[in-house]
Scaffold this motif. Structure first.
Motif, PDB file in Angstrom:
ATOM      1  N   LEU A  83      38.344   8.938   5.529  1.00  0.00           N
ATOM      2  CA  LEU A  83      39.304   9.444   4.718  1.00  0.00           C
ATOM      3  C   LEU A  83      38.195  10.450   3.851  1.00  0.00           C
ATOM      4  N   PHE A  84      37.267  10.907   4.606  1.00  0.00           N
ATOM      5  CA  PHE A  84      36.104  11.736   3.534  1.00  0.00           C
ATOM      6  C   PHE A  84      36.857  12.936   3.837  1.00  0.00           C
ATOM      7  N   ASP A  85      35.975  14.591   3.229  1.00  0.00           N
ATOM      8  CA  ASP A  85      36.351  15.521   3.055  1.00  0.00           C
ATOM      9  C   ASP A  85      35.400  15.951   4.439  1.00  0.00           C
ATOM     10  N   PRO A  86      37.155  16.971   6.012  1.00  0.00           N
ATOM     11  CA  PRO A  86      36.480  17.032   6.399  1.00  0.00           C
ATOM     12  C   PRO A  86      35.048  18.347   6.659  1.00  0.00           C
ATOM     13  N   VAL A 183      28.908   9.566   2.398  1.00  0.00           N
ATOM     14  CA  VAL A 183      30.799   9.523   2.474  1.00  0.00           C
ATOM     15  C   VAL A 183      31.152   9.182   0.935  1.00  0.00           C
ATOM     16  N   ARG A 184      30.379   8.519   0.263  1.00  0.00           N
ATOM     17  CA  ARG A 184      30.895   8.887  -0.813  1.00  0.00           C
ATOM     18  C   ARG A 184      30.840  10.265  -1.787  1.00  0.00           C
ATOM     19  N   ALA A 185      30.276  10.897  -1.228  1.00  0.00           N
ATOM     20  CA  ALA A 185      30.094  11.854  -2.249  1.00  0.00           C
ATOM     21  C   ALA A 185      31.374  12.782  -1.846  1.00  0.00           C
ATOM     22  N   ALA A 186      31.083  12.487  -0.337  1.00  0.00           N
ATOM     23  CA  ALA A 186      32.261  13.336   0.181  1.00  0.00           C
ATOM     24  C   ALA A 186      34.049  13.124   0.012  1.00  0.00           C
ATOM     25  N   GLY A 187      34.216  12.164  -1.291  1.00  0.00           N
ATOM     26  CA  GLY A 187      35.567  11.042  -1.132  1.00  0.00           C
ATOM     27  C   GLY A 187      35.484  10.279  -0.396  1.00  0.00           C
ATOM     28  N   ALA A 209      24.839  -7.815   0.915  1.00  0.00           N
ATOM     29  CA  ALA A 209      24.744  -6.786  -0.376  1.00  0.00           C
ATOM     30  C   ALA A 209      23.683  -6.104  -0.988  1.00  0.00           C
ATOM     31  N   GLY A 210      22.693  -5.849   0.213  1.00  0.00           N
ATOM     32  CA  GLY A 210      21.836  -4.834  -0.080  1.00  0.00           C
ATOM     33  C   GLY A 210      23.358  -3.136   0.035  1.00  0.00           C
ATOM     34  N   LEU A 211      23.305  -3.441   0.584  1.00  0.00           N
ATOM     35  CA  LEU A 211      24.763  -2.058   1.247  1.00  0.00           C
ATOM     36  C   LEU A 211      25.456  -2.127  -0.161  1.00  0.00           C
ATOM     37  N   THR A 212      26.143  -3.494  -0.281  1.00  0.00           N
ATOM     38  CA  THR A 212      26.909  -3.518  -1.061  1.00  0.00           C
ATOM     39  C   THR A 212      26.653  -2.878  -2.254  1.00  0.00           C
ATOM     40  N   ALA A 213      24.831  -2.744  -2.883  1.00  0.00           N
ATOM     41  CA  ALA A 213      24.769  -2.045  -4.041  1.00  0.00           C
ATOM     42  C   ALA A 213      24.813  -0.631  -4.118  1.00  0.00           C
ATOM     43  N   ALA A 214      24.924   0.050  -2.661  1.00  0.00           N
ATOM     44  CA  ALA A 214      24.245   1.400  -2.879  1.00  0.00           C
ATOM     45  C   ALA A 214      26.289   2.073  -2.497  1.00  0.00           C
ATOM     46  N   GLY A 215      27.044   1.139  -2.703  1.00  0.00           N
ATOM     47  CA  GLY A 215      28.084   1.592  -2.481  1.00  0.00           C
ATOM     48  C   GLY A 215      29.184   1.200  -1.847  1.00  0.00           C
ATOM     49  N   LEU A 216      28.528   0.135  -0.523  1.00  0.00           N
ATOM     50  CA  LEU A 216      29.094  -0.245   0.659  1.00  0.00           C
ATOM     51  C   LEU A 216      30.803  -0.990  -0.156  1.00  0.00           C
ATOM     52  N   ALA A 217      31.909   0.100   1.167  1.00  0.00           N
ATOM     53  CA  ALA A 217      33.331  -0.649   0.071  1.00  0.00           C
ATOM     54  C   ALA A 217      33.957  -1.664   0.989  1.00  0.00           C
ATOM     55  N   GLY A 218      33.285  -1.853   2.521  1.00  0.00           N
ATOM     56  CA  GLY A 218      33.802  -2.919   2.936  1.00  0.00           C
ATOM     57  C   GLY A 218      32.914  -3.662   4.368  1.00  0.00           C
ATOM     58  N   GLN A 276      40.782   3.764  -2.262  1.00  0.00           N
ATOM     59  CA  GLN A 276      39.632   3.785  -3.009  1.00  0.00           C
ATOM     60  C   GLN A 276      39.313   5.654  -2.484  1.00  0.00           C
ATOM     61  N   ALA A 277      39.917   6.175  -1.777  1.00  0.00           N
ATOM     62  CA  ALA A 277      39.435   7.330  -0.661  1.00  0.00           C
ATOM     63  C   ALA A 277      40.329   9.329  -1.870  1.00  0.00           C
ATOM     64  N   THR A 278      39.540   9.783  -2.099  1.00  0.00           N
ATOM     65  CA  THR A 278      40.227  10.942  -2.756  1.00  0.00           C
ATOM     66  C   THR A 278      39.503  12.419  -1.442  1.00  0.00           C
ATOM     67  N   GLY A 279      38.607  11.901  -0.579  1.00  0.00           N
ATOM     68  CA  GLY A 279      38.172  13.249   0.231  1.00  0.00           C
ATOM     69  C   GLY A 279      39.348  13.574   0.774  1.00  0.00           C
TER      70      GLY A 279
END
Ligand SMILES: [Zn+2]
Ligand SMILES: [Zn+2]
Length: 286
Positions: A83-86, A183-187, A209-218, A276-279
């Protein structure tokens, strides 16, 4: 509610066109299906057009990443993006770079196989890939057609094109933390694919855990190549880290045996993901 959040079409290395994948998803009784071809959104338009009611399509992609700086390609990692902005320029540029490199890399692997006495040509592989993103499964099919091996799965050994194998060539891949950021910057929403599947590097709890700190959602917990004990461990980890536990069949059509809908995510996991998706938004069929 049944949601299969990991499915491939012939826009990458699956065997069926996106429209056929959508029909199979509906026949399998799914409510939701995510189309997650490798490093491309090329199948989305056809999937959208063919989408039967009441099936819902989640546009997605499986990004090729690499953990750390290793030369032997043992540390590849897949990231599911949803669900990122294509039209996001930066994400599109990176996926284009990965795709372009896939061709160079596939050609290099074919050259090595020819050096090893396998009677295939680049044209054979390109014909099998068709309009899809060329990858090792296409090379494996060409090898089987040439008689070098009895079936495509036999290509994935150290003798041939398994990670680190004699004819294996590494490729451009994203650093996973950077990919999550893109991915997050693209919503979009980023989910770590099959971190404990046998074929891959086993991503450790600390790394997750490290990737979670970087913004991993699942994390993709429910996956056919992930042993049950690993699934149980991952489920506990997602609870500890506040991550969404997703699931999917990783269906590649004929290549994997049609198994769409055989692994799914729970309804609340799906709801958390789309929240969580906005893209972009899920697409309803009909
Ligand atoms: Zn994968
Ligand atoms: Zn996959």
């Amino acid at each position: 509610m049944r949601a299969d959040l990991h499915v491939h079409s012939d826009a990458s290395d699956g065997t069926d066109p996106p429209a056929e994948v959508m029909r199979r998803a509906a026949r399998a009784g799914l409510d939701v299906v995510a189309l997650t071809d490798h490093d491309t959104t090329a199948g989305h338009a056809q999937a959208r057009q063919a989408l039967p009611a009441p099936l819902t399509l989640v546009p997605g992609m499986e990004l090729s990443c690499r953990l750390g700086q290793h030369s032997r390609g043992q540390h590849s990692l897949h990231l599911l993006a949803y669900l990122f902005d294509p039209d996001d320029a930066e994400l599109a540029a990176e996926t284009r770079r990965i795709r372009d490199d896939r061709v160079l890399r596939a050609r290099a692997m074919v050259d090595r196989l020819i050096d090893l006495g396998v009677r295939i040509t680049w044209d054979d592989v390109a014909a099998i890939a068709g309009a899809g993103v060329v990858g090792r499964p296409h090379i494996a099919r060409a090898m089987a057609a040439s008689g070098a091996i009895a079936s495509p799965d036999q290509a994935f050994t150290p003798d041939w094109i398994a990670d680190g194998g004699r004819a294996y060539v590494d490729r451009y891949a994203l650093d996973p933390a950077r990919a999550i950021g893109l991915v997050r910057a693209a919503g979009g929403v980023a989910v770590l694919a099959h971190p404990r599947a046998n074929r891959d590097l086993l991503v450790t709890d600390t790394q997750i855990a490290g990737l979670t700190a970087a913004g991993l959602a699942g994390v993709e917990v429910f996956h056919p190549d992930q042993p049950e004990a690993e699934q149980a461990g991952l489920l506990g980890l997602t609870r500890d880290l506040g991550l969404i536990a997703t699931g999917g069949s990783d269906d590649h059509g004929r290549l994997t045996g049609h198994r769409i809908g055989s692994y799914t995510a729970a309804a609340d996991a799906y709801e958390r993901l789309i929240a969580q998706a906005t893209g972009s938004r899920p697409v309803r069929g009909g």
